[in-house]
Design a protein around this motif. Structure first.
Motif, PDB file in Angstrom:
ATOM      1  N   VAL A  54      57.701  -1.541  66.188  1.00 38.43           N
ATOM      2  CA  VAL A  54      58.644  -0.819  67.049  1.00 38.43           C
ATOM      3  C   VAL A  54      58.012   0.489  67.524  1.00 38.43           C
ATOM      4  CG1 VAL A  54      60.914   0.280  67.171  1.00 38.43           C
ATOM      5  CG2 VAL A  54      60.629  -1.855  65.900  1.00 38.43           C
ATOM      6  N   ASP A  55      57.308   1.182  66.618  1.00 32.53           N
ATOM      7  CA  ASP A  55      56.631   2.427  66.985  1.00 32.53           C
ATOM      8  C   ASP A  55      55.649   2.210  68.135  1.00 32.53           C
ATOM      9  OD1 ASP A  55      57.239   4.925  65.583  1.00 32.53           O
ATOM     10  OD2 ASP A  55      56.839   3.799  63.763  1.00 32.53           O
ATOM     11  N   ILE A  56      54.871   1.159  68.030  1.00 30.96           N
ATOM     12  CA  ILE A  56      53.875   0.874  69.064  1.00 30.96           C
ATOM     13  C   ILE A  56      54.560   0.520  70.381  1.00 30.96           C
ATOM     14  CG2 ILE A  56      52.042  -0.729  69.748  1.00 30.96           C
ATOM     15  CD1 ILE A  56      51.313  -0.850  66.726  1.00 30.96           C
ATOM     16  N   LYS A  57      55.644  -0.249  70.304  1.00 30.18           N
ATOM     17  CA  LYS A  57      56.375  -0.604  71.516  1.00 30.18           C
ATOM     18  C   LYS A  57      56.976   0.636  72.171  1.00 30.18           C
ATOM     19  CE  LYS A  57      58.332  -3.102  74.667  1.00 30.18           C
ATOM     20  NZ  LYS A  57      57.523  -3.641  75.783  1.00 30.18           N
ATOM     21  N   VAL A  58      57.492   1.572  71.372  1.00 30.16           N
ATOM     22  CA  VAL A  58      58.015   2.830  71.917  1.00 30.16           C
ATOM     23  C   VAL A  58      56.915   3.563  72.678  1.00 30.16           C
ATOM     24  CG1 VAL A  58      58.779   5.161  71.268  1.00 30.16           C
ATOM     25  CG2 VAL A  58      59.913   3.147  70.299  1.00 30.16           C
TER      26      VAL A  58
ATOM     27  N   GLN B 133      54.339   2.252  74.139  1.00 36.17           N
ATOM     28  CA  GLN B 133      54.096   1.524  75.382  1.00 36.17           C
ATOM     29  C   GLN B 133      55.185   1.813  76.416  1.00 36.17           C
ATOM     30  OE1 GLN B 133      53.961  -2.454  73.749  1.00 36.17           O
ATOM     31  NE2 GLN B 133      51.729  -2.411  73.472  1.00 36.17           N
ATOM     32  N   VAL B 134      56.444   1.867  75.972  1.00 34.44           N
ATOM     33  CA  VAL B 134      57.558   2.184  76.870  1.00 34.44           C
ATOM     34  C   VAL B 134      57.389   3.594  77.437  1.00 34.44           C
ATOM     35  CG1 VAL B 134      60.042   2.692  76.922  1.00 34.44           C
ATOM     36  CG2 VAL B 134      59.206   0.584  75.855  1.00 34.44           C
ATOM     37  N   GLN B 135      56.980   4.528  76.608  1.00 29.90           N
ATOM     38  CA  GLN B 135      56.761   5.900  77.077  1.00 29.90           C
ATOM     39  C   GLN B 135      55.672   5.949  78.148  1.00 29.90           C
ATOM     40  OE1 GLN B 135      55.919   7.645  73.226  1.00 29.90           O
ATOM     41  NE2 GLN B 135      57.914   8.671  73.167  1.00 29.90           N
ATOM     42  N   LEU B 136      54.594   5.218  77.928  1.00 31.87           N
ATOM     43  CA  LEU B 136      53.508   5.194  78.913  1.00 31.87           C
ATOM     44  C   LEU B 136      53.962   4.555  80.220  1.00 31.87           C
ATOM     45  CD1 LEU B 136      50.394   4.219  76.735  1.00 31.87           C
ATOM     46  CD2 LEU B 136      50.990   6.479  77.650  1.00 31.87           C
TER      47      LEU B 136
ATOM     48  N   ASP C 232      66.514   2.235  61.031  1.00 34.02           N
ATOM     49  CA  ASP C 232      65.421   2.783  60.224  1.00 34.02           C
ATOM     50  C   ASP C 232      64.512   3.673  61.068  1.00 34.02           C
ATOM     51  OD1 ASP C 232      66.168   1.650  57.819  1.00 34.02           O
ATOM     52  OD2 ASP C 232      64.897  -0.113  58.048  1.00 34.02           O
ATOM     53  N   TYR C 233      64.203   3.209  62.271  1.00 31.37           N
ATOM     54  CA  TYR C 233      63.346   3.985  63.171  1.00 31.37           C
ATOM     55  C   TYR C 233      63.987   5.339  63.478  1.00 31.37           C
ATOM     56  CZ  TYR C 233      60.834   5.461  67.346  1.00 31.37           C
ATOM     57  OH  TYR C 233      60.112   6.203  68.252  1.00 31.37           O
ATOM     58  N   GLU C 234      65.274   5.339  63.817  1.00 28.20           N
ATOM     59  CA  GLU C 234      65.932   6.588  64.189  1.00 28.20           C
ATOM     60  C   GLU C 234      66.089   7.518  62.992  1.00 28.20           C
ATOM     61  OE1 GLU C 234      69.421   5.497  66.755  1.00 28.20           O
ATOM     62  OE2 GLU C 234      68.059   6.414  68.199  1.00 28.20           O
TER      63      GLU C 234
ATOM     64  N   ALA D  58      66.477  -2.858  72.838  1.00 31.66           N
ATOM     65  CA  ALA D  58      66.586  -2.549  74.271  1.00 31.66           C
ATOM     66  C   ALA D  58      67.275  -1.205  74.477  1.00 31.66           C
ATOM     67  CB  ALA D  58      67.353  -3.660  74.991  1.00 31.66           C
ATOM     68  N   GLU D  59      68.324  -0.910  73.699  1.00 30.91           N
ATOM     69  CA  GLU D  59      69.014   0.371  73.806  1.00 30.91           C
ATOM     70  C   GLU D  59      68.105   1.515  73.350  1.00 30.91           C
ATOM     71  OE1 GLU D  59      72.527  -0.110  71.495  1.00 30.91           O
ATOM     72  OE2 GLU D  59      73.539  -1.348  72.986  1.00 30.91           O
ATOM     73  N   LEU D  60      67.350   1.272  72.291  1.00 28.73           N
ATOM     74  CA  LEU D  60      66.405   2.290  71.816  1.00 28.73           C
ATOM     75  C   LEU D  60      65.358   2.599  72.879  1.00 28.73           C
ATOM     76  CD1 LEU D  60      65.067   4.062  69.618  1.00 28.73           C
ATOM     77  CD2 LEU D  60      63.843   1.992  68.865  1.00 28.73           C
ATOM     78  N   PHE D  61      64.814   1.555  73.498  1.00 28.05           N
ATOM     79  CA  PHE D  61      63.763   1.767  74.501  1.00 28.05           C
ATOM     80  C   PHE D  61      64.319   2.480  75.732  1.00 28.05           C
ATOM     81  CE2 PHE D  61      61.786  -2.291  72.609  1.00 28.05           C
ATOM     82  CZ  PHE D  61      61.271  -1.562  71.560  1.00 28.05           C
TER      83      PHE D  61
END
Length: 293
Positions: free
Chosen positions: A269-273, A275-278, A138-140, A213-216
């Motif tokens: 998931v959006d928020i976690k993405v 955080q991963v980017q930061l 859904d995210y992708e 994990a693969e998405l991140f």
């Protein structure tokens, strides 16, 4: 099908790295193309595989196996461009499954738009594996693999890209110093003087990331490519940019037709993405190397 006498030869370029099962399925799909086989020059560029991926490719007598030792899929694609000779070039990825009329419809789009430098075909997600997370798909679908949105901004993803060879050669191919986003970078350069068009009937099936994990990890790799591409942006500028992107994703999510429960879960998931980017941004700022995979 278009009149066979009017069809041009096409180089189909597929980079691969340690994906024996995926490249087999991809090449089986290429073998089912409605485009005349004698007009297709299929170039699979192995990018340093350490498993039996090259042996799988050799099992397809009509495919040519090339080798590019310089790491990075864009180096592999450039090697394919250098080796090919056809007036048109089509790219897909080793984990993609083109529909049988993919090449026919993609070339038809280019022939209908002689002023186009890039035709980006539709990319449709499918889930594979019993442990696939539907929220990742859904995210992708919402944010990542929307080729229509990409081409409208003079971008394109190489999972489904077709171009006249002359345009690629004039622009010098992909920037192989980038580990990610070199496709959008080249499409942007081409879009300065030629049209970038959407080819909705030229369809490629693309697997959604199976797990979060693969998405991140994909987001870390993409962040590395962007870091290389926009080296002049300050750390503060990057943080503002990522925050703006998060807000845009949240708006897109709010306007989607998903139910409230799923929207709430995707928002997490959006928020976690973000955080991963930061986190990746901080690592790169300390001198870390961009990720390849």
């Amino acid at each position: 099908m278009l009149n066979g006498d009017a069809l041009p030869p096409v180089d189909v370029i597929i980079p691969v790295w340690n994906r024996p099962d995926d490249i087999r399925v991809c090449l089986e799909a290429i073998g089912r193309q409605t485009y005349p086989r004698e007009l297709m020059n299929v170039l699979v560029v192995d990018n340093g595989s350490t498993d039996h991926t090259p042996d799988v490719v050799r099992g397809f007598a009509w495919a040519t196996l090339l080798s590019e030792p310089a790491p990075g899929s864009y180096s592999a694609r450039n090697a394919g461009i250098r080796h090919g000779t056809a007036p048109y070039v089509a790219f897909t990825d080793s984990d993609c499954i083109p529909e049988p009329d993919w090449l026919e419809k993609g070339i038809a789009t280019l022939l209908q738009h002689p002023d186009a430098g890039v035709a980006g075909g539709d990319i449709r997600l499918f889930q594979s594996g019993a442990d696939a997370d539907p929220l990742v798909a859904d995210y992708e679908r919402l944010h990542a693999l929307n080729q229509q949105r990409m081409t409208s901004a003079n971008g394109c993803m190489t999972a489904n890209w077709l171009s006249p060879r002359a345009v690629l050669e004039e622009r010098g191919g992909f920037d192989s110093s980038l580990k990610s986003t070199a496709d959008s970078e080249l499409a942007n350069r081409i879009g300065q003087s030629r049209k970038v068009v959407f080819a909705p009937q030229a369809v490629v099936q693309h697997p959604a990331r199976g797990t979060r994990a693969e998405l991140f990890q994909k987001e870390r790799r993409t962040m590395g490519g962007r870091w290389q591409k926009y080296a002049e942006v300050s750390m503060g500028g990057w943080k503002r940019k990522l925050a703006i992107e998060l807000a845009a994703r949240m708006k897109r999510l709010a306007l989607s037709d998903l139910d409230l429960r799923r929207k709430a879960r995707i928002a997490v998931v959006d928020i976690k993405v973000f955080q991963v980017q930061l986190q990746e941004l901080r690592r790169l700022g300390k001198g870390g190397e961009p990720s390849r995979d």
